[in-house]
Enzyme design. Structure first.
Site, PDB file in Angstrom:
ATOM      1  N   LYS A 284       6.158  42.439  28.818  1.00 14.83           N
ATOM      2  CA  LYS A 284       5.382  42.097  27.621  1.00 14.83           C
ATOM      3  C   LYS A 284       3.987  42.720  27.691  1.00 14.83           C
ATOM      4  CE  LYS A 284       7.429  37.509  26.791  1.00 14.83           C
ATOM      5  NZ  LYS A 284       7.958  37.743  25.447  1.00 14.83           N
ATOM      6  N   ARG A 363      18.385  33.484  26.274  1.00 12.63           N
ATOM      7  CA  ARG A 363      19.786  33.336  25.866  1.00 12.63           C
ATOM      8  C   ARG A 363      20.733  33.519  27.053  1.00 12.63           C
ATOM      9  NH1 ARG A 363      18.983  38.040  21.569  1.00 12.63           N
ATOM     10  NH2 ARG A 363      16.925  37.093  21.706  1.00 12.63           N
TER      11      ARG A 363
HETATM   12  N1  BES Z   1       9.939  33.535  25.306  1.00 12.66           N
HETATM   13  C1  BES Z   1      10.124  34.591  24.378  1.00 12.66           C
HETATM   14  C2  BES Z   1      10.015  34.149  22.920  1.00 12.66           C
HETATM   15  C3  BES Z   1       8.663  33.644  22.464  1.00 12.66           C
HETATM   16  C4  BES Z   1       7.847  34.468  21.723  1.00 12.66           C
HETATM   17  C5  BES Z   1       8.267  32.355  22.691  1.00 12.66           C
HETATM   18  C6  BES Z   1       6.641  34.004  21.264  1.00 12.66           C
HETATM   19  C7  BES Z   1       7.065  31.896  22.217  1.00 12.66           C
HETATM   20  C8  BES Z   1       6.253  32.715  21.507  1.00 12.66           C
HETATM   21  C9  BES Z   1      11.507  35.193  24.559  1.00 12.66           C
HETATM   22  O1  BES Z   1      11.995  35.196  25.846  1.00 12.66           O
HETATM   23  C10 BES Z   1      11.399  36.626  24.141  1.00 12.66           C
HETATM   24  O2  BES Z   1      10.692  37.333  24.782  1.00 12.66           O
HETATM   25  N2  BES Z   1      12.101  36.986  23.088  1.00 12.66           N
HETATM   26  C11 BES Z   1      12.072  38.305  22.603  1.00 12.66           C
HETATM   27  C12 BES Z   1      13.491  38.712  22.259  1.00 12.66           C
HETATM   28  C13 BES Z   1      13.638  40.161  21.930  1.00 12.66           C
HETATM   29  C14 BES Z   1      13.417  40.989  23.167  1.00 12.66           C
HETATM   30  C15 BES Z   1      15.010  40.373  21.377  1.00 12.66           C
HETATM   31  C16 BES Z   1      11.193  38.338  21.358  1.00 12.66           C
HETATM   32  O3  BES Z   1      11.204  37.381  20.597  1.00 12.66           O
HETATM   33  O4  BES Z   1      10.457  39.298  21.205  1.00 12.66           O
HETATM   34 MN    MN Z   2      11.377  36.833  26.977  1.00 15.25          MN
END
Ligand code: BES
Ligand code: MN
Ligand code: ZN
Length: 509
Positions: A284, A363
């Protein structure tokens, strides 16, 4: 904080602050019509003390609007606080929860130690008392645990005051409210912890401690168990961290439970417990990454719900499965392009999963958690996860996303959130979305591209629930409150704890 419910004359409450609710009785649609604030009490002394200020028109009884009187004439209380519930027609127990919270958060920065909150007349006594108890306890929470200059601003005592006729009814609502709010605060404490303190191992210890304290059965496992169960999806995420994962299983059995004869539903609660989400190799951006300590809020919600269930004692068996890990980039971390294989489903082999993005880790841990919950005998499932940024884009920080493969089960969930006042919005599932997670090389892939990301994530989970009635909650936008509100501090919200517990109660046999 000491909390109690009494029936006593308001004039004799010798407290730092006596709070009283008011509604706006103005029903005219005319924009120029003046508000008509009315106090929701039959107490003559309080009515007299507030009469002139109410007549002044300075106070409109808007939701969470407050007006303070010092040394109110004829009352033993040192201050009288009038808290608005808004228009009378819109005033509900949910407004009372907020009003009670507003009164508590009015006291805290002023270090007022003793609060009496008057339960408003004209609303259901059980629901109002329950909501007020929740409002008080939820408002007492502040996230500044690690500040060395933390001032002790906590209330010493909060007393809810009702009229004699309602005392017995209010008492049972009050007790439920305490159980539910304490459970929600348990979840908030865990979510608030920094990720160096709250590792998967520590989450396991805290779950065990809580389970012990409230009389739940508990088991906490780590890497060996993941291997034994062939939880290849969960392990893919876990293996990139020095911190071992935790697989936490809590069980609630109703009174008189007999495994040989029980034929009621078994409700499964599955939580995403990523104690820190760096994104892994698909790392990230640095900006805001510290927030990803709250990526275990789904797990915390389930643990909190279990604490509440232990206190409410519904006649239904409940199993909670928490999959906790850190998502880290490392020499051993899983990579885009990898194929992970989920846990076998009875005699059926696990699913092969093409990893496209290691940041779609939630997931994966849930896939094995859901399969395991079914293997443990769950007949109905709910999961909660801070799963997708896409859900935050869709619904903002107002509603959590909810998905279900079964309308009847979802209706039970609707009934539950109407009671708790938490906000969820149902989003669709559908084969066209599933098509987006088909893989050329494996059974499925772990991301479905840019569009409809909350739905493709839900479709991914749906593969692992098979035909079991199931609800999926995406709480990514709701688990953390960005700005303080009159009735609640910014920080971890503890969202979904009360609604999940309430939903479980709808299965009681
Ligand atoms: N933990 C994150 C989702 C999240 C985003 C929680 C913002 C709280 C605030 C999750 O693991 C994630 O990173 N999801 C990705 C999925 C994508 C790579 C398909 C996302 O939402 O960007
Ligand atoms: Mn994630
Ligand atoms: Zn995550």
């Amino acid at each position: 904080m000491k909390t109690e419910l009494v029936s006593a004359p308001l004039s004799g409450m010798a407290v730092d602050l006596l709070a009283i609710c008011a509604v706006d009785d103005q029903t005219s649609k005319d924009k120029n019509a003046l508000p008509q604030p009315v106090l929701l009490t039959a107490d003559a002394a309080v009515q007299a003390a507030a009469a002139s200020v109410l007549a002044s028109g300075e106070f409109k009884a808007g939701a969470n609007e407050t007006l303070l009187l010092h040394a109110p004439a004829g009352l033993s209380a040192r201050r009288l606080l009038i808290v608005g519930l808004g228009k009378r027609a819109k005033a509900t127990p949910h407004s009372v929860r907020a009003a009670a919270g507003t009164a508590v958060r009015f006291c805290k920065p002023r270090t007022l130690r003793n609060l009496a909150f008057t339960l408003p007349t004209g609303l259901d006594a059980f629901a109002a008392a329950r909501a007020a108890a929740e409002g008080v306890l939820l408002a007492d929470f502040d996230p500044d645990t690690y500040r060395s200059d933390r001032k002790d601003q906590g209330l010493h005592a909060a007393t809810l005051v009702t009229v004699a006729d309602s005392l017995a009814t209010a008492q049972s609502g009050f007790q439920e409210g305490i159980v539910l709010a304490e459970a929600q605060n348990f979840a908030r404490v865990q979510v608030n912890e920094p990720p160096n303190v709250l590792t998967p191992t520590v989450l396991g210890q805290r779950a065990a401690q809580m389970a012990q304290a409230v009389g739940l059965k508990w088991e906490v496992y780590s890497s060996e168990k993941l291997h034994e169960l062939k939880m290849g999806a969960f392990w893919s995420v876990a293996k990139g961290s020095e911190e071992p994962p935790a697989l936490i299983v809590l069980t609630y059995e109703p009174e008189g439970y007999n495994a040989a004869t029980y034929n009621g539903p078994v409700v499964g609660l599955v939580g995403k417990g990523i104690t820190f989400d760096t994104g892994g190799i698909s790392i990230k951006p640095a900006d805001g990454m510290e927030k990803m300590k709250y990526d275990m809020a789904g797990a915390a919600a389930m643990l909190g719900a279990m604490q509440a269930i232990a206190g409410l004692k519904p006649r239904v068996k409940v199993i909670c499965v928490v999959c906790s890990a850190e998502n880290m980039p490392d020499g051993k971390a899983y990579k885009p392009g990898d194929i992970a294989t989920s846990m076998p489903d009875g005699t059926k082999p696990g699913k092969s999963i093409e990893i496209i993005n290691t940041d779609a880790e939630g997931r994966l841990v849930l896939a094995d958690g859901l399969t395991y919950a079914r293997q443990l005998g769950c007949t109905h499932l709910i999961d909660a996860a801070t799963l997708t940024g896409a859900c935050v884009v869709a619904l903002g920080m107002v509603n959590a996303g909810a998905f279900s493969n079964d309308d009847a089960t979802f209706r039970q969930f609707e009934a539950a959130y109407e009671k708790t006042g938490e906000k969820f919005w149902r989003l669709p599932l559908g084969d066209e979305y599933f098509d987006l997670i088909r893989s050329d090389i494996a059974d499925i892939k772990n991301t479905g591209g840019r569009w409809g990301g909350a739905v493709t994530a839900a479709e991914f989970l749906k593969v692992f629930v098979a035909d079991t009635p199931w609800i999926h909650l995406d709480i990514a936008g709701m688990a953390w409150i960005e700005d303080s509100r009159p009735s609640i501090a910014k920080g971890p919200s503890g969202v979904a704890v009360r609604t999940i517990a309430e939903w479980v109660r709808t299965f009681a046999v």
